[in-house]
Motif scaffolding. Structure first.
Motif, PDB file in Angstrom:
ATOM      1  N   SER A  13      75.872  72.962 -58.383  1.00  0.00           N
ATOM      2  CA  SER A  13      76.423  71.606 -58.364  1.00  0.00           C
ATOM      3  C   SER A  13      77.213  71.332 -57.087  1.00  0.00           C
ATOM      4  O   SER A  13      77.166  70.222 -56.555  1.00  0.00           O
ATOM      5  CB  SER A  13      77.284  71.334 -59.599  1.00  0.00           C
ATOM      6  OG  SER A  13      78.417  72.168 -59.635  1.00  0.00           O
ATOM      7  N   THR A  14      77.901  72.355 -56.559  1.00  0.00           N
ATOM      8  CA  THR A  14      78.650  72.179 -55.314  1.00  0.00           C
ATOM      9  C   THR A  14      77.689  71.925 -54.154  1.00  0.00           C
ATOM     10  O   THR A  14      77.916  71.026 -53.339  1.00  0.00           O
ATOM     11  CB  THR A  14      79.530  73.417 -55.036  1.00  0.00           C
ATOM     12  OG1 THR A  14      80.397  73.606 -56.143  1.00  0.00           O
ATOM     13  CG2 THR A  14      80.362  73.231 -53.789  1.00  0.00           C
ATOM     14  N   SER A  72      74.748  65.559 -59.735  1.00  0.00           N
ATOM     15  CA  SER A  72      75.103  66.927 -59.336  1.00  0.00           C
ATOM     16  C   SER A  72      75.641  67.773 -60.474  1.00  0.00           C
ATOM     17  O   SER A  72      75.508  68.995 -60.463  1.00  0.00           O
ATOM     18  CB  SER A  72      76.144  66.886 -58.223  1.00  0.00           C
ATOM     19  OG  SER A  72      77.371  66.388 -58.734  1.00  0.00           O
ATOM     20  N   LEU A 117      76.388  68.398 -54.556  1.00  0.00           N
ATOM     21  CA  LEU A 117      77.402  67.411 -54.183  1.00  0.00           C
ATOM     22  C   LEU A 117      77.470  67.242 -52.670  1.00  0.00           C
ATOM     23  O   LEU A 117      77.501  66.108 -52.166  1.00  0.00           O
ATOM     24  CB  LEU A 117      78.780  67.831 -54.709  1.00  0.00           C
ATOM     25  CG  LEU A 117      79.093  67.458 -56.139  1.00  0.00           C
ATOM     26  CD1 LEU A 117      80.335  68.187 -56.621  1.00  0.00           C
ATOM     27  CD2 LEU A 117      79.284  65.963 -56.275  1.00  0.00           C
ATOM     28  N   ILE A 161      85.610  68.776 -53.845  1.00  0.00           N
ATOM     29  CA  ILE A 161      84.511  68.869 -54.805  1.00  0.00           C
ATOM     30  C   ILE A 161      84.619  70.209 -55.524  1.00  0.00           C
ATOM     31  O   ILE A 161      85.140  71.181 -54.973  1.00  0.00           O
ATOM     32  CB  ILE A 161      83.131  68.705 -54.135  1.00  0.00           C
ATOM     33  CG1 ILE A 161      82.880  69.796 -53.103  1.00  0.00           C
ATOM     34  CG2 ILE A 161      83.010  67.341 -53.493  1.00  0.00           C
ATOM     35  CD1 ILE A 161      81.499  69.751 -52.510  1.00  0.00           C
ATOM     36  N   ILE A 190      76.741  60.137 -58.043  1.00  0.00           N
ATOM     37  CA  ILE A 190      76.783  61.456 -57.402  1.00  0.00           C
ATOM     38  C   ILE A 190      77.239  62.516 -58.399  1.00  0.00           C
ATOM     39  O   ILE A 190      76.662  63.604 -58.475  1.00  0.00           O
ATOM     40  CB  ILE A 190      77.705  61.414 -56.159  1.00  0.00           C
ATOM     41  CG1 ILE A 190      77.026  60.640 -55.033  1.00  0.00           C
ATOM     42  CG2 ILE A 190      78.083  62.808 -55.701  1.00  0.00           C
ATOM     43  CD1 ILE A 190      77.929  60.365 -53.836  1.00  0.00           C
ATOM     44  N   LYS A 191      78.274  62.205 -59.161  1.00  0.00           N
ATOM     45  CA  LYS A 191      78.778  63.158 -60.163  1.00  0.00           C
ATOM     46  C   LYS A 191      77.730  63.441 -61.227  1.00  0.00           C
ATOM     47  O   LYS A 191      77.524  64.586 -61.629  1.00  0.00           O
ATOM     48  CB  LYS A 191      80.044  62.606 -60.829  1.00  0.00           C
ATOM     49  CG  LYS A 191      81.254  62.587 -59.953  1.00  0.00           C
ATOM     50  CD  LYS A 191      82.418  61.957 -60.733  1.00  0.00           C
ATOM     51  CE  LYS A 191      83.664  61.810 -59.918  1.00  0.00           C
ATOM     52  NZ  LYS A 191      84.747  61.169 -60.674  1.00  0.00           N
ATOM     53  N   VAL A 202      84.297  65.421 -58.279  1.00  0.00           N
ATOM     54  CA  VAL A 202      84.699  64.946 -56.954  1.00  0.00           C
ATOM     55  C   VAL A 202      86.023  64.216 -57.082  1.00  0.00           C
ATOM     56  O   VAL A 202      86.225  63.454 -58.034  1.00  0.00           O
ATOM     57  CB  VAL A 202      83.659  63.966 -56.354  1.00  0.00           C
ATOM     58  CG1 VAL A 202      84.056  63.548 -54.948  1.00  0.00           C
ATOM     59  CG2 VAL A 202      82.276  64.552 -56.360  1.00  0.00           C
TER      60      VAL A 202
END
Length: 151
Positions: free
Chosen positions: A69-70, A40, A73, A63, A36-37, A44
């Protein structure tokens, strides 16, 4: 002693996730969280096991990153939650923690902004009542996956 984690902004969002669902987002040995990191480009952080948001049994997820990117996420985390919700034929629910100072801009005068958001997304959105001594309020989003992500 809790470890210090550096989150980068300029935007931050605090979500609450049930302890059982946090594992699904983090994944075995953190593999899902790493993915995920990476996808995005954001940061996190999850509260430790047995460390819950006051008055709940939900773990805290913070986050951070730029707007793109937010948003990504949140979308990726909601996708993970959707997979679990669909297994149990349940609606998706996401809880966001918002400072008291920002809640009026989300709700709007006589709830107009919130009503428009509900109407345009098809998502059910509820804001918690003000609790004396607390500086934050919860906003709960529930509905189909697409409507929760859009809201």
């Amino acid at each position: 002693m809790p470890r210090k984690v550096q989150l980068t902004g300029p935007l931050f969002c605090k979500l609450l996730l049930p302890d059982a669902l946090t594992g699904a987002v983090v994944g075995k040995d953190g593999t899902s969280l790493s993915e995920i990191k990476l996808i995005s480009g954001g940061c996190v952080w999850f509260s430790s096991k047995n460390q819950f948001f006051p008055g709940t049994l939900d773990r805290i997820c913070i986050i951070g990153g730029n707007a793109k990117s937010t948003d990504k996420l949140i979308e990726l985390i909601v996708n993970r939650l959707r997979c679990l919700a669909s297994r149990f034929d349940k609606q998706l629910m996401l809880k966001m923690v918002v400072p008291n100072s920002a809640i009026s801009s989300i709700i709007g005068h006589q709830g107009e902004v919130l009503k428009r958001l509900c109407s345009s997304t098809g998502c059910c959105i509820n804001a918690s009542v003000r609790v004396p001594g607390m500086h934050e309020r919860l906003i709960c989003f529930s509905g189909a996956h697409g409507s929760v992500v859009q809201a």
